[in-house]
Design a protein around this motif. Structure first.
Motif, mmCIF file in Angstrom:
data_model
loop_
_atom_site.group_PDB
_atom_site.id
_atom_site.type_symbol
_atom_site.label_atom_id
_atom_site.label_comp_id
_atom_site.label_asym_id
_atom_site.label_seq_id
_atom_site.Cartn_x
_atom_site.Cartn_y
_atom_site.Cartn_z
ATOM 1 N N ALA A 26 0.778 -1.139 0.030
ATOM 2 C CA ALA A 26 0.013 -0.042 0.090
ATOM 3 C C ALA A 26 0.873 1.211 -0.149
ATOM 4 C CB ALA A 26 -0.769 -0.253 1.229
ATOM 5 N N VAL A 27 0.592 2.185 -0.691
ATOM 6 C CA VAL A 27 1.393 3.324 -0.836
ATOM 7 C C VAL A 27 0.914 4.251 0.280
ATOM 8 C CG1 VAL A 27 1.404 5.605 -2.202
ATOM 9 C CG2 VAL A 27 1.182 3.613 -3.187
ATOM 10 N N ASP A 28 2.240 4.634 0.951
ATOM 11 C CA ASP A 28 2.150 5.599 1.991
ATOM 12 C C ASP A 28 1.885 7.002 1.973
ATOM 13 O OD1 ASP A 28 2.765 3.277 4.111
ATOM 14 O OD2 ASP A 28 4.618 3.423 3.260
ATOM 15 N N SER A 29 2.399 7.514 0.792
ATOM 16 C CA SER A 29 2.170 9.055 0.460
ATOM 17 C C SER A 29 2.533 9.051 -1.057
ATOM 18 C CB SER A 29 3.141 10.058 1.162
ATOM 19 O OG SER A 29 4.473 9.684 0.812
ATOM 20 N N ALA A 30 1.857 10.254 -1.301
ATOM 21 C CA ALA A 30 1.795 10.799 -3.022
ATOM 22 C C ALA A 30 2.594 12.099 -3.066
ATOM 23 C CB ALA A 30 0.576 10.717 -3.488
ATOM 24 N N SER A 31 3.129 12.683 -3.739
ATOM 25 C CA SER A 31 3.805 13.764 -4.201
ATOM 26 C C SER A 31 3.775 14.474 -5.364
ATOM 27 C CB SER A 31 5.503 13.879 -3.782
ATOM 28 O OG SER A 31 6.053 12.871 -4.491
#
Length: 182
Positions: A26-31
């Motif tokens: 699962a992705v923890d953050s996006a930028s």
């Protein structure tokens, strides 16, 4: 053609390595990032997976990090060293990023990373020409994580093929980064 396949294989291997060191996919953050340098601009979106274990931890600070998978669009504004001639290229990158930060991962931080990038074609702008579509991208940066998790940072990014093939002039960019955790 063989070099493109080699770059894709390296990127796939890095992706597998990321999975091995994460407990979740699962992705923890996006930028979102905007950068400029060498009469070029870049816009980049990325997903991050936090390392679940600090490499070093003191009483108030730690050295940790995250995996960064990015997709960028470069706009070259002096393509083939001709003022006003423009050309775009797309880049996919994978970078392990080391971050020195507070144990609660809030406040001021410093980070550095060296990753791999595969560009859609050769960068050739403002007397800076890459001889390979496979490039290394390294950066150093600093930023601040607010109590709500919003992460705003500034980094200096350098692209180069590391001497794989000449010419190897490289290019530098100043990049503003905004990230938000999930």
């Amino acid at each position: 053609m063989q070099k493109k396949h080699t770059g894709l294989k390296l990127l796939a291997a890095a992706g597998l390595l990321a999975g091995v060191h994460s407990t979740s996919f699962a992705v923890d953050s996006a930028s979102f990032e905007l950068g400029t340098g060498n009469k070029s601009q870049l816009a980049r979106v990325a997903a991050q997976w936090n390392w679940n274990t600090a490499l070093w931890q003191g009483s108030s600070t730690q050295l940790g990090g995250y995996w960064d998978l990015s997709l960028a669009e470069f706009r070259q504004n002096q393509y083939q060293n001709i003022p006003g001639q423009k050309k775009n290229l797309t880049d996919i990158g994978f970078t392990p990023v080391f971050r020195f930060q507070a144990n609660d991962k809030k406040g001021l931080y410093g980070e550095a990373g060296i990753g791999v990038h595969l560009m859609s074609h050769l960068y050739d702008n403002n007397s800076r020409r890459f001889s390979t579509a496979f490039e290394f991208g390294d950066h150093i940066g600093t930023g601040y994580v607010f109590s709500n998790g919003l992460d705003i940072g500034l980094k200096l990014q350098h692209f180069s093929n590391g001497g794989i093939k000449k010419p190897n002039s490289g290019a530098n960019f100043a990049v503003l980064r905004v990230a938000y955790p999930f």
